[in-house]
Design a protein around this motif. Structure first.
Motif, PDB file in Angstrom:
ATOM      1  N   SER A  66      16.645  10.027  -0.457  1.00  0.00           N
ATOM      2  CA  SER A  66      16.624   8.575  -0.578  1.00  0.00           C
ATOM      3  C   SER A  66      15.192   8.079  -0.369  1.00  0.00           C
ATOM      4  N   GLY A  67      14.744   7.202  -1.246  1.00  0.00           N
ATOM      5  CA  GLY A  67      13.394   6.657  -1.118  1.00  0.00           C
ATOM      6  C   GLY A  67      12.310   7.492  -1.781  1.00  0.00           C
ATOM      7  N   SER A  68      12.707   8.562  -2.488  1.00  0.00           N
ATOM      8  CA  SER A  68      11.697   9.448  -3.077  1.00  0.00           C
ATOM      9  C   SER A  68      11.143   8.917  -4.406  1.00  0.00           C
ATOM     10  N   GLY A  69      11.755   7.868  -4.948  1.00  0.00           N
ATOM     11  CA  GLY A  69      11.193   7.245  -6.147  1.00  0.00           C
ATOM     12  C   GLY A  69      12.016   7.428  -7.418  1.00  0.00           C
ATOM     13  N   LYS A  70      13.248   7.913  -7.283  1.00  0.00           N
ATOM     14  CA  LYS A  70      14.077   8.196  -8.458  1.00  0.00           C
ATOM     15  C   LYS A  70      14.422   6.927  -9.238  1.00  0.00           C
ATOM     16  N   THR A  71      14.942   5.940  -8.524  1.00  0.00           N
ATOM     17  CA  THR A  71      15.353   4.705  -9.201  1.00  0.00           C
ATOM     18  C   THR A  71      14.168   4.014  -9.853  1.00  0.00           C
ATOM     19  N   THR A  72      13.052   4.001  -9.139  1.00  0.00           N
ATOM     20  CA  THR A  72      11.849   3.373  -9.693  1.00  0.00           C
ATOM     21  C   THR A  72      11.450   4.074 -10.998  1.00  0.00           C
ATOM     22  N   THR A  73      11.485   5.404 -10.986  1.00  0.00           N
ATOM     23  CA  THR A  73      11.137   6.168 -12.192  1.00  0.00           C
ATOM     24  C   THR A  73      12.055   5.788 -13.349  1.00  0.00           C
ATOM     25  N   ASP A  90       0.830  -1.206   0.000  1.00  0.00           N
ATOM     26  CA  ASP A  90       0.000   0.000   0.000  1.00  0.00           C
ATOM     27  C   ASP A  90       0.866   1.259   0.000  1.00  0.00           C
ATOM     28  N   ARG A  91       2.163   1.108  -0.251  1.00  0.00           N
ATOM     29  CA  ARG A  91       3.048   2.293  -0.315  1.00  0.00           C
ATOM     30  C   ARG A  91       3.325   2.680  -1.762  1.00  0.00           C
ATOM     31  N   PHE A  92       3.279   3.972  -2.016  1.00  0.00           N
ATOM     32  CA  PHE A  92       3.605   4.448  -3.358  1.00  0.00           C
ATOM     33  C   PHE A  92       5.113   4.618  -3.496  1.00  0.00           C
TER      34      PHE A  92
END
Ligand code: ADP
Ligand code: MG
Length: 362
Positions: A47-54, A24-26
């Motif tokens: 860190s953890g802000s979603g850069k790598t995922t993007t 349930d985490r974005f």
């Protein structure tokens, strides 16, 4: 079968309303971002802000839950994932060189999978090693453990460039290096960026690195895109407190105090210089012939002056020489502080100065 790149140049990469969740985490939430062909786009954030995922949703190492990622208008889902990844260079922090393979084999791996013959692979590997400033003769046959961190990072870049992809994704490539080496690799990357002429998406958490390398910078926080713009836009028009905090304008000014005059100077063509004892009417002809709006004057007093076409025109046939009608320019040594030099120019109402000494490669 011979591999064909999916695209030879990037027109644009679009992320539209992209969301990726873990439980349930974005990791990334409702993200809209367009990367233009030929630009270096920085993704920056905590860190953890979603850069790598993007980043990894662009080459389909991660599939979004919803939204659309497209390259040159084609949804990346419509590309075969293997072909897609071979068309995109990918550089990460700990670049994962295969320890039992030599440098040449590591760099040439994909070329081999693509069915290139040995001689051609060797030639390409040499070319790439030269490009990243590692002499092929001494590096080809080394194993990864025989390389320093900086050298491994260069090999990672060489490997990503092997297929000459039009798009590079780089995830904190210099993150593991000590500050000095980091600066050196950034400087080198600055130079080769132009030569490469590629579209690059580059993740970092270092604002100085972002401003040094990026054409535009996208700031992420808490799985969302907060603001995207050029470094100047982010500094002067931050959309929120968070952006001000990240770009820290005050620090930028401190940074400027560290700049030297040489960082801003431009060499002058000798054709811009005239002798001080030249009469205005002759100078007028010379300037018109050479198409000069402004010229520089070696004055009798030993200084260098500046003269505008307008002023020469006004002096007309008065018989006055350039010595008399030109204004002396302030002079600074190349290593003078840029901040102090600009302050002095402002006080004197002058827009130019003469710089003595050499410049640096830009
Ligand atoms: P960044 O690169 O900005 O540090 P990431 O994109 O790696 O951030 O991660 C964004 C968020 O998603 C983080 O909270 C992270 O913990 C979470 N996350 C990333 N990958 C996974 C995963 N495979 N499983 C669960 N959570 C993940
Ligand atoms: Mg990351």
């Amino acid at each position: 079968m011979k591999f064909k790149k999916l695209f030879n140049r990037i027109e644009s990469i679009k992320l539209e309303n992209v969301t990726k969740r873990y439980g349930d985490r974005f990791a990334v939430r409702d993200l809209d971002l367009e990367v233009r062909g030929g630009e270096l786009m920085i993704l920056i954030g905590r860190s953890g802000s979603g850069k790598t995922t993007t980043l990894r949703m662009i080459n389909r190492l991660i599939e979004p839950d919803s939204g659309r990622v497209s390259i040159n208008g084609t949804d990346v889902e419509d590309f075969d994932p293997v072909r897609l990844r071979r068309s995109i260079g990918y550089v990460i922090q700990n670049i994962g060189l295969l320890p039992h393979l030599k440098v040449s084999e590591n760099i040439g791996l994909i070329l081999k999978l693509e069915g290139w013959d040995e001689a051609k692979i060797r030639e390409r590997v040499s070319e790439l090693l030269n490009f990243v400033s590692l002499p092929p003769k001494s590096f080809m046959d080394r194993y990864p453990h025989q390389l320093s961190g900086g050298q491994q990072q260069r090999i990672g870049l060489a490997r990503a460039l092997a297929m000459d992809p039009p798009l590079l994704l780089m995830d904190e490539p210099f993150g593991a290096l000590d500050p000095l080496l980091r600066t050196q690799l950034q400087d080198e990357f600055c130079k080769i960026k132009k030569e490469l002429g590629k579209t690059i998406v580059f993740v970092t958490h270092d604002i100085n690195e972002a401003f040094k390398l990026g054409d535009r910078v996208a700031i992420m926080d808490n799985a969302s895109l907060v603001q995207v713009g050029t470094p100047e836009e982010l500094i002067f028009e931050p959309s929120s407190e968070l952006v001000s905090e990240i770009v820290d304008s005050k620090r930028k000014y401190r940074h400027m105090e560290a700049l030297k005059v040489r960082d801003m100077m431009q060499p002058l063509d000798p054709g811009y210089f005239l002798e001080g004892n030249m009469p205005a009417e002759i100078a007028l002809r010379k300037m018109v012939d050479a198409g000069l709006e402004v010229a520089f004057v070696f004055k009798e007093s030993g200084t260098v002056g500046r003269i505008s076409l307008n002023k020469v025109l006004k002096a007309g046939n008065t018989g006055k020489s350039l010595n008399e009608i030109s204004k002396s320019l302030p002079v600074f040594p190349a290593d003078a502080s840029l901040f102090e030099a600009l302050t002095q120019l402002k006080e004197e109402g002058e827009s130019m100065a003469l710089v003595l000494g050499g410049g640096k490669c830009r």
